[in-house]
Design a protein around this motif. Structure first.
Motif, PDB file in Angstrom:
ATOM      1  N   VAL A   1       0.812  -1.214   0.000  1.00 38.58           N
ATOM      2  CA  VAL A   1       0.000   0.000   0.000  1.00 38.58           C
ATOM      3  C   VAL A   1       0.846   1.265   0.000  1.00 38.58           C
ATOM      4  N   SER A   2       2.166   1.124  -0.094  1.00 43.39           N
ATOM      5  CA  SER A   2       2.965   2.342  -0.213  1.00 43.39           C
ATOM      6  C   SER A   2       3.050   2.780  -1.677  1.00 43.39           C
ATOM      7  N   PHE A   3       2.536   1.948  -2.596  1.00 43.72           N
ATOM      8  CA  PHE A   3       2.551   2.314  -4.021  1.00 43.72           C
ATOM      9  C   PHE A   3       1.574   3.439  -4.298  1.00 43.72           C
ATOM     10  N   ARG A   4       2.074   4.489  -4.939  1.00 41.46           N
ATOM     11  CA  ARG A   4       1.214   5.607  -5.302  1.00 41.46           C
ATOM     12  C   ARG A   4       0.894   5.579  -6.793  1.00 41.46           C
TER      13      ARG A   4
END
Lengths: 339, 180, 506
Positions: free
Chosen positions: C141-144
């Motif tokens: 969930v750190s993927f933007r």
């Protein structure tokens, strides 16, 4: 197969005893003007199997049958997918006019879809039967967000309409509409604020975008973020319904009205019949759905699916559909999605 | 026994791919159609873009890029086909496809869909009729020999589908005139 | 250690006759569902949910659903390999080499490497799931948005290898897919694009419609146009040899692709916008690039089946990572499973392991058991599946058309979708005649919208500032990798002499 044979047998018996049984069907006090349903009841879910409308349709089907409300007839669910339900709506209006045995599930999303998709037909062309359920929306931020209250958030959006990045479901959908309503109520530039809204497909993507920091505010159905609010990852600022509601925080979250903004938005679902059915038929359909709503089986379905009961039928439903159409159309026009 | 597969695989079948070499004319026609279609779509994308404004982050940008790419690739393809056309030899038409069968199959498919959606014939009857028709079209053997077999398979197939979908999965298929 | 003990308990829960029965029902239903085009695991689970609710047995239900999901993936490869008619996008990569193998009498080997590869991938990733769930989910969930765009671009650049023999024809097919991807309402602004006034096209063209059109219908029409040239019977099966229909050479060529496919599939599955298609194509591309005998690709290279199938199954365990730890569904099936969780008052999320520990461990244990059952079911079934090739051609392909129509019509009830599928089938037939590869169209359809949406989201979130793509380290790294991937294929030309030595370790 067996089920079909059984229901045919039951129907035959019902027909045979119709003479004496006419008054007592459903044990209701009002005399039944027409025997309804007199054949298989078709319920159209104007969306794909598994979604909210489909689940509503299938729950209705099950409750109808389990509560024996159909004179021994059966109910059948059919999916017609596409364009926020407007494909199904067009089919209902054009190919099923006058057929009281064809119902369709509808909801706020379809009202919006009619506007954004420039649909040729709209909900007022159907015969409104009832609203059934509703769900509040919730506004959440990340736990480390500077916005502690809804007022903080809306003040920021008012001061600089591009400062707040919102995220939720499809463009022009319920979540987007709420963002527009909030901006309007706060006196912010609604059009610019609504342009800062990023549409995600489904709750999963929006949740991930909140956690990754892509968006600063999430707007979605009240149950969507429960787990993450419970876990302390997100903070719920307000719910859009009429009364406070626990959305995972352990205590009820205040409404938008409590925070001083005159906004109330419910993502409701309901049921309509095709246009052109006789008054007697309309009364019969409304009577049937009234009985459904009163049944234990439907109450059980509401509990199982965690739906909020939101029942208006007949003329009340008609008035509500019309009021919602007017309101949603004007909001969408104001945030630049209508015309 | 444990020979590596490549040599066998390579020698097992003739070396052409699925399609026999398409005729140079077909390639040329396809290239022209692709360029024309590309130009049409590209023009449309540009017009819409001009109406609504073209920005990098807007909804009109991607259609212009995609249709623009289409035009470029289609022109390149037309170029290769034109080159082939110039180099063409009077090759004997070894394996010419027959267009009659696929076109009749398509017509049958469309009729099948229309019957399912707009008539009350019902799923089972429509499917049996379609199945027998399609099997006939695809068959190279004399009709009378196989029609009974096709019909039996069609009935079993459509009944199985109908019952498992409506009874097990809860997906309604049109019941139609049969008392199912 | 703790996790290990919990897992043992999980096995204790699952290994009751009743739960084993649920697992068996799940994998059987799943296998059949996977074979039908259009009727995927998500739809099946959604439809079976009400029935399952009445059973009032959360453990059994989840076990059954996991079985359906895995079963559908095992089943999905079968039609891809035997008939070149994949029913879902994640099986397209498998069909490229798998069908070629089947045409050359190696159907059993292809099915076996697919089944065993799926098994290996599922077992390995389930072990990973047991131990690395939490950190993995955080990473995912750190993927933007900008990272997703860069990732999609990297994938687009690398998989151009799938494009096939002719770059131009491959690009044309890719462009066709990209075009199909822009049809419909623009997700971000709600504006209609290329819908030509047809309301049904506002939602865009469903991937199922495209797959059914390009493969099931396209292939049948193509066969129909060449009836006279085709042999009456399918190629005779190559004599079976070795263990589980795989010769020693097959085994030694399969195991590395299985592992590499697994390594690709798991992380992609965990990404909230990853999906199962990308890793399958990436795996195919990777196996093709490093193959010693590149000529064999396109003519039935077993590596091209082993890798993508493993990647496909590995991605499912990946999907469970964010689902269980954060309650984030990353696929349609995961979303339906989330709904099932909520009916049973299970809230996935950071506290799931604390609150519902035994249930989660039972679910994980059931993944192991489900896969053992599937392998036990699928290896013997190979004997039955290859019989499909002996069905007389008219009966077989008429049946394919019936199922293709059913898959589109029964699900959508929308005749425009059905006609679109037929139209795409006609185009696909012409593409086959002119030797255009089909798979790139699917890639374009999947990657195009992903790239566009994420690019525009990133831009919108950065207030239109393009520097977002070079200021985030992850985005920049991925973009640089994409540039490298574009340049790399040309580097070997400089070192041509040394090349055999370089790839000799295989």
């Amino acid at each position: 197969m067996l089920k079909k044979v059984l229901s045919l047998a039951v129907a035959a018996i019902a027909l045979g005893t119709a003479g004496c049984a006419e008054q007592s069907v459903g044990e209701s006090n009002e005399p039944a003007a027409v025997t309804y349903p007199s054949k298989t009841l078709q319920i159209m879910a104007p969306a794909a199997a598994g979604g909210g409308w489909d689940t509503t349709a299938r729950s209705m089907q099950k409750a109808f049958q389990d509560a024996n409300l159909l004179n021994g007839q059966s109910a059948e669910v059919r999916n017609v997918t596409g364009a926020a339900g407007t494909i199904g709506l067009a089919e209902l209006v054009s190919s099923h006019a006058g057929n009281a045995h064809q119902l369709m599930i509808t909801g706020l999303v379809m009202v919006g879809g009619v506007v954004t998709n420039k649909s040729q037909v709209n909900l007022t062309q159907t015969t409104p039967i009832a609203t059934l359920t509703s769900e509040s929306e919730v506004v959440v931020v990340r736990k480390d967000s500077p916005y502690q209250t809804l007022k903080d958030l809306l003040d920021a959006a008012k001061a600089d309409p591009t400062a707040v990045k919102w995220g939720g479901g499809s463009a022009g959908g319920t979540d987007h509409i709420l963002v527009g309503l909030l901006a309007k109520a706060a006196g912010a530039d609604a059009k610019t604020v609504a342009k800062q809204y990023v549409a995600y497909s489904g709750g999963g993507e929006a949740k991930a975008a909140l956690l990754s920091g892509d968006i600063s505010v999430g707007v979605s159905g009240a149950s969507e973020f429960t787990d993450l609010v419970k876990a302390g990852e997100l903070r719920a600022l307000a719910v859009s319904g009429g009364s406070p509601e626990d959305v995972g925080a352990g205590s009820p979250t205040a409404t938008i009205k409590d925070a001083g903004y005159d906004v109330e938005l419910l993502n409701w679902r309901g049921v309509v019949a095709p246009p052109g059915i006789s008054d007697a038929d309309r009364t019969a359909v409304i009577g049937l759905v009234d009985k459904l709503h009163a049944s234990e089986q439907w109450k059980q379905a509401l509990t199982d699916k965690k739906w909020t009961d939101f029942y208006k039928s007949g003329d009340e439903a008609k008035a509500y559909f019309e009021a919602e159409s007017t309101r949603i159309t004007s909001v969408l026009a104001e945030i630049g999605l209508g015309q | 026994m444990t020979q590596p597969a490549p040599p066998e695989a390579a020698s097992a079948t003739p070396e052409t791919s699925d399609a026999t070499e398409p005729s140079p004319l077909a390639g040329l026609v396809a290239g022209a159609v692709l360029v024309a279609a590309g130009l049409g779509l590209f023009t449309r994308a540009l017009t819409v873009g001009a109406d609504r404004g073209i920005t990098l982050g807007g909804p009109t940008f991607a259609p212009i890029v995609v249709t623009g790419l289409w035009v470029l690739v289609a022109i390149a393809y037309l170029g290769t086909q034109a080159a082939r056309w110039r180099r063409r030899t009077t090759q004997p038409n070894a394996a010419r496809p027959t267009w009659r069968v696929p076109i009749m199959l398509l017509a049958l498919l469309i009729a099948y869909a229309v019957v399912l959606k707009y008539t009350t014939v019902g799923y089972v009857l429509a499917t049996v009729a379609f199945y027998v028709g399609a099997a006939q079209l695809l068959s190279t053997r004399p009709r009378r020999e196989v029609i009974v077999r096709d019909a039996i398979v069609g009935v079993v197939l459509s009944l199985t589908i109908y019952l498992s979908f409506t009874k097990l999965l809860g997906i309604a298929l049109p019941a139609g005139v049969l008392p199912l | 250690m703790n996790a290990f003990g919990d897992l043992i308990n999980g096995f204790g829960t699952v290994l009751t006759p009743q739960n084993l029965l649920y697992a068996a029902i799940g994998v059987t239903v799943g296998t059949f569902v996977g074979i039908l085009p259009g009727i995927g695991p998500a739809l099946t689970i959604a439809l079976l949910l009400p029935v399952a609710l009445e059973l009032d047995n959360p453990t059994g239900t989840l076990i059954m659903f996991a079985g359906i999901y895995y079963g559908a993936m095992y089943g999905g490869s079968t039609t891809s390999i035997l008939l070149n008619t994949p029913g879902e996008s994640a099986s397209v990569a498998t069909s490229i080499e798998g069908y070629q193998m089947a045409k050359r009498g190696r159907a059993r080997a292809a099915l076996a490497t697919a089944a065993i590869g799926s098994f290996v991938a599922a077992i390995i990733t389930t072990v990973l799931l047991t131990f690395v769930t939490e950190p993995m989910a955080r990473l995912a969930v750190s993927f933007r948005a900008s990272d997703y765009f860069a990732l999609a671009l990297l994938a687009m650049v690398t998989v151009t290898a799938v494009v096939g023999a002719s770059i131009i024809r491959g690009l044309m097919s890719l462009t066709f897919g990209l075009f199909l991807g822009v049809v419909g309402i623009d997700a971000l602004t709600g504006q209609a694009r290329f819908t030509f006034g047809v309301t049904s096209m506002l939602d865009g063209i469903d991937v199922v419609v495209v797959i059914v059109g390009l493969f099931a219908i396209g292939e049948t029409l193509f066969i129909a146009s060449r009836l006279r040239d085709l042999p009456e019977q399918a190629a005779p099966l190559e004599p079976a040899s070795g263990f589980a229909w795989l010769s020693r050479a097959d085994w030694s060529r399969s195991w590395r692709p299985w592992l590499r496919g697994t390594a690709l599939g798991f992380p992609f599955g965990a990404l909230p916008s990853g999906g199962a298609e990308l890793p399958t194509f990436l795996s195919y591309m990777y196996e093709k690039r490093r193959a010693k005998n590149k000529d064999e690709f396109g003519r039935g290279a077993i590596e091209g089946v082993a890798g993508p199938e493993a990647a496909n199954n590995a991605s499912f365990s990946g999907v469970l990572v964010p689902l269980l730890t954060l309650g984030i569904p990353t696929s349609a099936t995961a979303a339906v499973m989330l709904a099932a969780f909520s009916y049973f008052n299970i809230s996935p999320g950071p506290q799931l392991l604390q609150n519902q520990g035994p249930l989660v461990w039972a679910l994980i244990a059931s993944l192991f058991i489900g896969n053992v059952l599937l392998l036990a079911l699928n290896l013997p079934l190979i004997r039955l599946w290859v019989k499909v090739l002996q069905i007389p051609r008219p009966l077989l392909y008429a049946g394919i058309l019936v199922f293709a129509t059913l898959g589109v019509y029964a699900v959508s009830g929308n005749i425009v979708d059905v006609l679109l599928a037929y139209g795409i089938g006609l185009i696909a037939m012409i593409m086959r005649h002119l030797d255009f590869p089909i798979a790139p169209a699917i890639l374009g359809l999947i990657l195009g919208p992903l790239m566009e949406t994420q690019f525009r989201r990133a831009l919108l979130l950065a207030d239109g500032d393009l520097s977002i793509f070079v200021t985030r380290p992850l985005t920049l790294t991925l973009l640089l990798l994409a540039v490298a991937a574009l340049a790399l294929p040309h580097l070997p030309k400089l070192f041509r002499g040394r090349r055999p030595v370089l790839s000799g370790e295989d």
